[in-house]
Design a protein around this motif. Sequence first.
Motif, PDB file in Angstrom:
ATOM      1  N   MET A   1       0.848  -1.193   0.000  1.00 44.07           N
ATOM      2  CA  MET A   1       0.000   0.000   0.000  1.00 44.07           C
ATOM      3  C   MET A   1       0.884   1.243   0.000  1.00 44.07           C
ATOM      4  O   MET A   1       1.844   1.317   0.788  1.00 44.07           O
ATOM      5  N   PRO A   2       0.599   2.232  -0.840  1.00 43.11           N
ATOM      6  CA  PRO A   2       1.454   3.422  -0.877  1.00 43.11           C
ATOM      7  C   PRO A   2       1.476   4.148   0.463  1.00 43.11           C
ATOM      8  O   PRO A   2       0.486   4.197   1.186  1.00 43.11           O
ATOM      9  N   SER A 236      15.885   9.346   0.961  1.00 44.62           N
ATOM     10  CA  SER A 236      15.100   9.489   2.183  1.00 44.62           C
ATOM     11  C   SER A 236      13.795   8.708   2.092  1.00 44.62           C
ATOM     12  O   SER A 236      13.407   8.019   3.035  1.00 44.62           O
ATOM     13  N   VAL A 237      13.125   8.803   0.951  1.00 43.96           N
ATOM     14  CA  VAL A 237      11.881   8.056   0.771  1.00 43.96           C
ATOM     15  C   VAL A 237      12.147   6.557   0.843  1.00 43.96           C
ATOM     16  O   VAL A 237      11.420   5.808   1.524  1.00 43.96           O
ATOM     17  N   LEU A 238      13.178   6.103   0.155  1.00 42.98           N
ATOM     18  CA  LEU A 238      13.476   4.671   0.126  1.00 42.98           C
ATOM     19  C   LEU A 238      13.884   4.148   1.494  1.00 42.98           C
ATOM     20  O   LEU A 238      13.713   2.955   1.793  1.00 42.98           O
ATOM     21  N   VAL A 272       8.429  11.579  -5.593  1.00 46.26           N
ATOM     22  CA  VAL A 272       7.686  10.730  -4.651  1.00 46.26           C
ATOM     23  C   VAL A 272       6.716   9.821  -5.404  1.00 46.26           C
ATOM     24  O   VAL A 272       6.635   8.610  -5.142  1.00 46.26           O
ATOM     25  N   GLU A 273       6.003  10.397  -6.358  1.00 46.15           N
ATOM     26  CA  GLU A 273       5.023   9.601  -7.106  1.00 46.15           C
ATOM     27  C   GLU A 273       5.709   8.559  -7.981  1.00 46.15           C
ATOM     28  O   GLU A 273       5.182   7.447  -8.149  1.00 46.15           O
ATOM     29  N   VAL A 279       1.921  11.785  -2.075  1.00 45.67           N
ATOM     30  CA  VAL A 279       2.318  13.001  -1.372  1.00 45.67           C
ATOM     31  C   VAL A 279       1.242  13.341  -0.345  1.00 45.67           C
ATOM     32  O   VAL A 279       0.048  13.407  -0.669  1.00 45.67           O
ATOM     33  N   ALA A 280       1.649  13.537   0.891  1.00 45.89           N
ATOM     34  CA  ALA A 280       0.707  13.858   1.956  1.00 45.89           C
ATOM     35  C   ALA A 280       0.167  15.273   1.777  1.00 45.89           C
ATOM     36  O   ALA A 280       0.912  16.208   1.466  1.00 45.89           O
ATOM     37  N   THR A 281      -1.119  15.437   1.959  1.00 41.77           N
ATOM     38  CA  THR A 281      -1.695  16.769   2.042  1.00 41.77           C
ATOM     39  C   THR A 281      -1.284  17.391   3.378  1.00 41.77           C
ATOM     40  O   THR A 281      -0.832  16.683   4.301  1.00 41.77           O
TER      41      THR A 281
END
Length: 304
Positions: A1-2, A236-238, A272-273, A279-281
């Motif tokens: 899940m993203p 950082s995301v990974l 990110v996408e 991407v968080a709101t």
Amino acid sequence: MPRRVIITCALTGAGDTAGRNENVPVTPEEIAADAIAAARAGASIVHIHVRDPQTTLGSREVAHYREVVRIVRASDVDPVLNLTAGMGGDLVLDPQRPTTQQEGTDLVNATDRLPHVEELLPEICTIDCGSLNFGEGSNLYVSTPDMLREGAARIQQLGVKPEMEIFDTGNLWFANVLVEEGLIDPPPMYQLCMGIPYGAPADPGLLQAMVHMLPAGAEFTSFALGRNQLPWAARSVLAGGHVRVGLEDNLYLSKGVKATNAQLTERAVGLVESLGENVATPDEAREILDLTVQVPSGGEGARG
């Protein structure tokens, strides 16, 4: 899940960069306009320093923060506001007479770094978790354990979330002590700052080691300077973290092409996408970080 990834845009910083990129915002109106543009481009959080409009250098002037916050809160966007509380830690010494302070020193105690936070009650403010030889020469950033405990206690009393700025592994060790001592409310929020001379190098192995030092339940972002900014955002995301971009840390979109904060934010959104995350709101960022809405003195709502 993203996963929901928070994007922070660090708008201007305090470095002497305004002459190197005309897009670096200087006046409160310019900084606020960039905050709004970055939020429209997808930033969940805007990280705000202010500058002296005459000298273009970093400032601690509360009136400048007040104006930036007023404009952003009155706009049609609602990013999480993250005000720096790191100004006031600069000590420049004469290397031949180290008891003598030189021009550029701006050194105050822990609570004197917080008047804008006390007045405006942002959802987040920074706390720099250790002292550092800051680049070449004899410039030190001073943030002692006693100062940090006092500052953290006051920030906690205000109900503001501290973003703990980590410049080296010893800083991370002490930040974990603040968490253990109950001076940081859960979830603790860490910013792993890489490549700032002479702190932690921008080394992927070191990032992984620092991530392994984080306590359970922590949220973190990591960034690196200059041309490393966007590649490091992917790292950082990974590694399970969030993203920071912006003109505080990097002035270019690509080689020779000067960036804007909105452009860097747009690149971060695409990155990110492309990694399969969302991407968080701003409101999702508030949920992730368990932020509480405060009411500044004078009764004006903390979010407009």
